[in-house]
Design an enzyme around this catalytic site. Sequence first.
Site, PDB file in Angstrom:
ATOM      1  N   ASN A 152       0.838  -1.192   0.000  1.00 17.05           N
ATOM      2  CA  ASN A 152       0.000   0.000   0.000  1.00 17.05           C
ATOM      3  C   ASN A 152       0.877   1.246   0.000  1.00 17.05           C
ATOM      4  OD1 ASN A 152      -2.808   1.014   0.234  1.00 17.05           O
ATOM      5  ND2 ASN A 152      -1.968   2.049   2.027  1.00 17.05           N
ATOM      6  N   GLU A 153       0.642   2.125  -0.943  1.00 14.75           N
ATOM      7  CA  GLU A 153       1.307   3.433  -0.975  1.00 14.75           C
ATOM      8  C   GLU A 153       2.777   3.356  -0.563  1.00 14.75           C
ATOM      9  OE1 GLU A 153      -1.169   6.197   1.241  1.00 14.75           O
ATOM     10  OE2 GLU A 153      -2.415   6.506  -0.533  1.00 14.75           O
ATOM     11  N   CYS A 158      14.973   3.670   4.322  1.00 14.25           N
ATOM     12  CA  CYS A 158      15.602   3.083   5.499  1.00 14.25           C
ATOM     13  C   CYS A 158      17.114   3.287   5.394  1.00 14.25           C
ATOM     14  CB  CYS A 158      15.259   1.601   5.576  1.00 14.25           C
ATOM     15  SG  CYS A 158      16.074   0.754   6.940  1.00 14.25           S
ATOM     16  N   CYS A 163      20.881  -1.432   4.311  1.00 15.58           N
ATOM     17  CA  CYS A 163      20.583  -0.473   3.237  1.00 15.58           C
ATOM     18  C   CYS A 163      21.846   0.274   2.810  1.00 15.58           C
ATOM     19  CB  CYS A 163      19.498   0.507   3.680  1.00 15.58           C
ATOM     20  SG  CYS A 163      17.888  -0.298   3.833  1.00 15.58           S
ATOM     21  N   GLU A 316      -8.278   4.911  -4.616  1.00 11.81           N
ATOM     22  CA  GLU A 316      -8.909   5.492  -3.430  1.00 11.81           C
ATOM     23  C   GLU A 316      -9.299   6.937  -3.722  1.00 11.81           C
ATOM     24  OE1 GLU A 316      -6.462   5.407   0.084  1.00 11.81           O
ATOM     25  OE2 GLU A 316      -5.653   3.433  -0.397  1.00 11.81           O
ATOM     26  N   LYS A 365     -11.178   6.490  12.267  1.00 10.02           N
ATOM     27  CA  LYS A 365     -12.609   6.258  12.557  1.00 10.02           C
ATOM     28  C   LYS A 365     -13.522   7.378  12.054  1.00 10.02           C
ATOM     29  CE  LYS A 365     -12.289   7.688  17.481  1.00 10.02           C
ATOM     30  NZ  LYS A 365     -10.829   7.823  17.572  1.00 10.02           N
ATOM     31  N   HIS A 367     -12.694   9.090   9.148  1.00 13.92           N
ATOM     32  CA  HIS A 367     -12.435   9.295   7.709  1.00 13.92           C
ATOM     33  C   HIS A 367     -13.690   8.919   6.920  1.00 13.92           C
ATOM     34  CE1 HIS A 367     -10.798   8.786   3.702  1.00 13.92           C
ATOM     35  NE2 HIS A 367      -9.644   9.303   4.092  1.00 13.92           N
TER      36      HIS A 367
HETATM   37  C1  GLA Z   1      -4.207   6.448   2.063  1.00 14.97           C
HETATM   38  C2  GLA Z   1      -4.120   5.012   2.512  1.00 14.97           C
HETATM   39  C3  GLA Z   1      -5.389   4.503   3.129  1.00 14.97           C
HETATM   40  C4  GLA Z   1      -5.983   5.540   4.050  1.00 14.97           C
HETATM   41  C5  GLA Z   1      -6.200   6.807   3.263  1.00 14.97           C
HETATM   42  C6  GLA Z   1      -6.849   7.905   4.050  1.00 14.97           C
HETATM   43  O1  GLA Z   1      -4.642   6.606   0.789  1.00 14.97           O
HETATM   44  O2  GLA Z   1      -3.755   4.147   1.473  1.00 14.97           O
HETATM   45  O3  GLA Z   1      -5.089   3.323   3.846  1.00 14.97           O
HETATM   46  O4  GLA Z   1      -5.144   5.778   5.128  1.00 14.97           O
HETATM   47  O5  GLA Z   1      -4.952   7.287   2.848  1.00 14.97           O
HETATM   48  O6  GLA Z   1      -7.117   9.016   3.248  1.00 14.97           O
END
Ligand code: GLA
Length: 680
Positions: A152-153, A158, A163, A316, A365, A367
């Site tokens: 994720n993202e 590091c 590293c 997202e 909670k 968001h």
């Molecule tokens: C990012 C993350 C999500 C969430 C959103 C909130 O995009 O990938 O897990 O935390 O931000 O905006």
Amino acid sequence: MNRYRNEKRLLHGGDYNPDQWLDRPDILAQDLEFMRLSHTNTFSVGIFAWSALEPEEGKFQFEWLDKIMDDIYAIGGNVILATPSGARPAWLSENYPEVLRTDSNRVKMLHGGRHNHCFTSPIYREKVQIMNRKLAERYHDHPALLMWHISNEFSGECHCDLCQEAFREWLQKKYSTLEELNRVWWTPFWSHTYTNWSQVESPSPIGEGGVHGLNLDWRRFVTDQTIDFYEHETTDLRRLSPDVPITTNFMADTHDLIPFQSLDYSKFAKHVDVLSWDCYPAWHNDWDTTATLASKVGFINDLYRGMKQQPFLIMESTPSGVNWHDVNKTKRPGMHLLSSLQLVAHGSDSVMYFQWRKSRGSSEKFHGAVVDHDCSTANRVFKDVTSVGQVLEQIASVKGTNKQADAAILFDWENHWALEDAQGYGKETKQYPQTLQEHYRALWELDVPVDVITKENDFAKYKLLIVPMLYMMSKETMRRLQEFTKNGGTVISSYITGVVDEHDLVYQGAWPEELQEIFGINVLETDTYYPKDHNHLSYGNQIFTINDYCAIIEAKGAQVTGTYEEDFYAGTPAITTNQYGDGKGIFMAPRTEFAFLQHFYKQLVDEVGLVNQWVEVGNPVVSVQERADEEVCYQFVMNFSEDPQQIKVKQSGMDLVSGEGTSMEMTLKPYEVKVVKIEK
Ligand code: GLA
Ligand code: GLA
């Protein structure tokens, strides 16, 4: 790719975290019911579910996920299945401290948070690979599986010993000898010459920070090491499910919604099958008008489409507000449909949300989510989401169509890094991505389609290439610009361009010859202003304000079309045009107020033949964007203002949002959006 390719619907749904509700079968049952009711069809599952999948080391439990996959399939939905490496269980950090990240101060982090693993650690890579292999073995042919969502993202870096070693190896591979490294990093400066590879360390606030070549190579290494980690994650997924596309979600940096700065996505984009990203503009904020912000949304989406030249996915977005802006405003009525369709207008084949359901506890909670704490379908947000779902079904034939642009703006990550590092010019005023956004906005107001590209893209297909503030430019890029211009292209550049090479070493002698030839000028000096300083540009019979930067130039064959009004360089060239081969090089020596860009581009799009063919009389706050294939085109007409607006177009069609025919004179209500289908 089959399920993804065969999917006829635009994807609508989002991040779904059933792992937070495993003791609440009633909630999980309600989710399925609400998914149906909200016209959603695709869910990203398991992003942060490692603890639920492997509660103890080596003890796996997939039964709950089996059921979620089966249940979503049973209601006709798709699953974008995540690998859970974005956050790890406590036992993993406890048993193997090497997986914890070390920051640039050489402080080892504690367990907690997320997105914080060491990307070199062989143990973390191995643990991730075991998990990913099990996911692939179990679900590679599950009928609900649409796509893999890696981690994720990805972000951050590091600085642990592993590293450091990997960085040194990376450098040895790139430069072979220490002599070459010393040369390109200009290390005799402050006696920083390295005499042993072991002396090389990553940049640090308590160590080396002023060797620009080191900083630049470290950033390049961080990108490469992140991609390497990502590739490592994909090994078994590709082996066991070669047909299932792989993506990872990219980001932007707010508050200006500029491209995410810490990773060079122009390199990363080549490794994803479908580019996806997380788009969170702060609608209704107190610093941008709705139209200005909308143009920034357009810019970044045109970059994330432009890099791969294909439709992308919004992985997202929020159905209402977020929880991490300074002020978390909810979307005003109408904005959810408008802002969602804008993403589709720029090439997204999805509108996905973070998050499906609000968690009861912890940091997210409050968001925005499709399902709120009221567990009801009667609230405004759920209804807004449902209508977006219905509209996405009405416009489903848009899926897979693309955008066509003859104009491109070039964004370069390495240039941004180098320019931010450059001690000189104005500390606060460089604003490279924001400058590109301004050029983009002038074209956006004219409804001229634009690709935002990087130097990894081919230039040849464009008529107009806009390359301002390309401070760092290799000779190769210069030669490519020469070829582009010689072959009939128009290229625009500006102050602070062509200053350093790809090692961040300043070009010696006059301004590089290749650029002198294209633009027919030489750059003599660059003057930097305080915010209160201004000069003026005389252009045609108009005067425009100049801010921040003035390159002092001499014309060497170029035609002077604008001059400075004041200061010791009053009367000298400020805007020039040069014929080069079959094309033209236009140079903007000062940074001007936006009004100049509006005036300039209005004339230029006419000259270069970029005028929008469908729009008869446009409107700067109504954006028109086209997606098309051979037979049909879809004109997205979007009112980014709080007032009714009008435009005139040359052809009528059918508005797929309202189901009504459109006329050539259109009035749009505040925030109204139409998707006008026209048969070719
Ligand atoms: C990012 C993350 C999500 C969430 C959103 C909130 O995009 O990938 O897990 O935390 O931000 O905006
Ligand atoms: C000080 C230092 C110099 C140089 C200048 C820059 O005077 O002694 O080495 O860094 O600042 O202004």
